[in-house]
Design an enzyme around this catalytic site. Structure first.
Site, PDB file in Angstrom:
ATOM      1  N   GLY A  44       7.873   2.085   5.662  1.00  6.68           N
ATOM      2  CA  GLY A  44       7.904   2.716   6.972  1.00  6.68           C
ATOM      3  C   GLY A  44       6.673   2.298   7.749  1.00  6.68           C
ATOM      4  CD  GLN A  49       1.490   3.412   9.665  1.00  2.62           C
ATOM      5  OE1 GLN A  49       2.701   3.552   9.763  1.00  2.62           O
ATOM      6  NE2 GLN A  49       0.894   3.141   8.514  1.00  2.62           N
ATOM      7  CB  CYS A  87      -0.367   5.868   4.291  1.00  5.90           C
ATOM      8  SG  CYS A  87      -0.391   5.486   6.050  1.00  5.90           S
ATOM      9  CG  LEU A  88       1.850  -0.036   4.798  1.00  2.91           C
ATOM     10  CD1 LEU A  88       2.745  -0.757   5.796  1.00  2.91           C
ATOM     11  CD2 LEU A  88       1.590  -0.913   3.583  1.00  2.91           C
ATOM     12  CG  HIS A 135       4.211   8.947   5.688  1.00  2.00           C
ATOM     13  ND1 HIS A 135       3.338   9.034   4.622  1.00  2.00           N
ATOM     14  CD2 HIS A 135       3.753   7.936   6.464  1.00  2.00           C
ATOM     15  CE1 HIS A 135       2.392   8.110   4.763  1.00  2.00           C
ATOM     16  NE2 HIS A 135       2.618   7.433   5.882  1.00  2.00           N
ATOM     17  CD  GLU A 136       6.366   5.922   8.650  1.00  2.00           C
ATOM     18  OE1 GLU A 136       5.561   5.642   9.550  1.00  2.00           O
ATOM     19  OE2 GLU A 136       6.169   5.610   7.461  1.00  2.00           O
ATOM     20  CG  HIS A 139       1.747   7.463  10.761  1.00  3.89           C
ATOM     21  ND1 HIS A 139       0.391   7.342  10.550  1.00  3.89           N
ATOM     22  CD2 HIS A 139       2.353   7.010   9.628  1.00  3.89           C
ATOM     23  CE1 HIS A 139       0.191   6.844   9.328  1.00  3.89           C
ATOM     24  NE2 HIS A 139       1.357   6.634   8.756  1.00  3.89           N
TER      25      HIS A 139
HETATM   26 ZN   LIG Z   1       1.631   5.948   6.891  1.00  2.21          ZN
END
Ligand SMILES: [Zn+2]
Length: 164
Positions: A44, A49, A87-88, A135-136, A139
């Site tokens: 995702g 991000q 998470c990236l 999660h997204e 963000h």
């Molecule tokens: Zn993330």
């Protein structure tokens, strides 16, 4: 070309603005987000991000793939499920790979929004997809998964990032 931003970058803590122009640029952005997500082995990716403070995210997890623009999130099942989450934007400064921690999330959610052509989209999810959506969605509101961790665990994760 956009790059993945890491915890410590203010854009990750800034609530994103709604998308208003459903133009070619938006379609390019969604394509680029998929490319960046796949290149990073992610499941995702949300606008903030990559430094784009707009309410858009892409996902590809549990054989479900798509994108959501200006989403709303409805919790269908409030039961909290704890699973490993990463998470990236929260990488290890040693490996560059996401740092994972057991994170509580609601068991079932529905996201309602539009696609890049402005057409209505609604997806009901449980399991890892429901976790991904929460999660997204976080963000887009300037939140990170570590915000859901107990204080000690949060400190432990953040201490291993590039900017502790
Ligand atoms: Zn993330």
């Amino acid at each position: 070309m956009h790059e993945i931003r890491h915890v410590g970058d203010p854009v990750l803590r800034t609530p994103a603005e709604p998308v208003t122009d459903f133009d070619k640029e938006l379609r390019r952005l969604v394509d680029e987000m998929f490319g960046i997500m796949y290149a990073a082995d992610g499941v995702g990716l949300a606008g903030p991000q990559i430094g784009v403070p707009r309410r858009v995210f892409v996902y590809d997890i549990s054989n479900r793939k798509g994108h959501l623009i200006n989403p709303e999130l409805i919790v269908d099942d409030e039961e909290q499920v704890v699973e490993e989450e990463g998470c990236l934007s929260v990488p290890s400064r040693e490996t560059g790979k996401p740092l994972y921690a057991p994170t509580p999330r609601a068991a079932g959610v529905t996201v309602i929004g539009v696609d890049r052509l402005g057409r209505p989209v609604s997806v009901t999810a449980r399991g890892m997809l429901a976790r991904c959506f929460q999660h997204e969605f976080d963000h887009l509101n300037g939140k990170l998964y570590v915000d859901h961790l107990p204080r000690e665990e949060r400190r432990h994760v953040l201490a291993a990032t590039p900017q502790p």
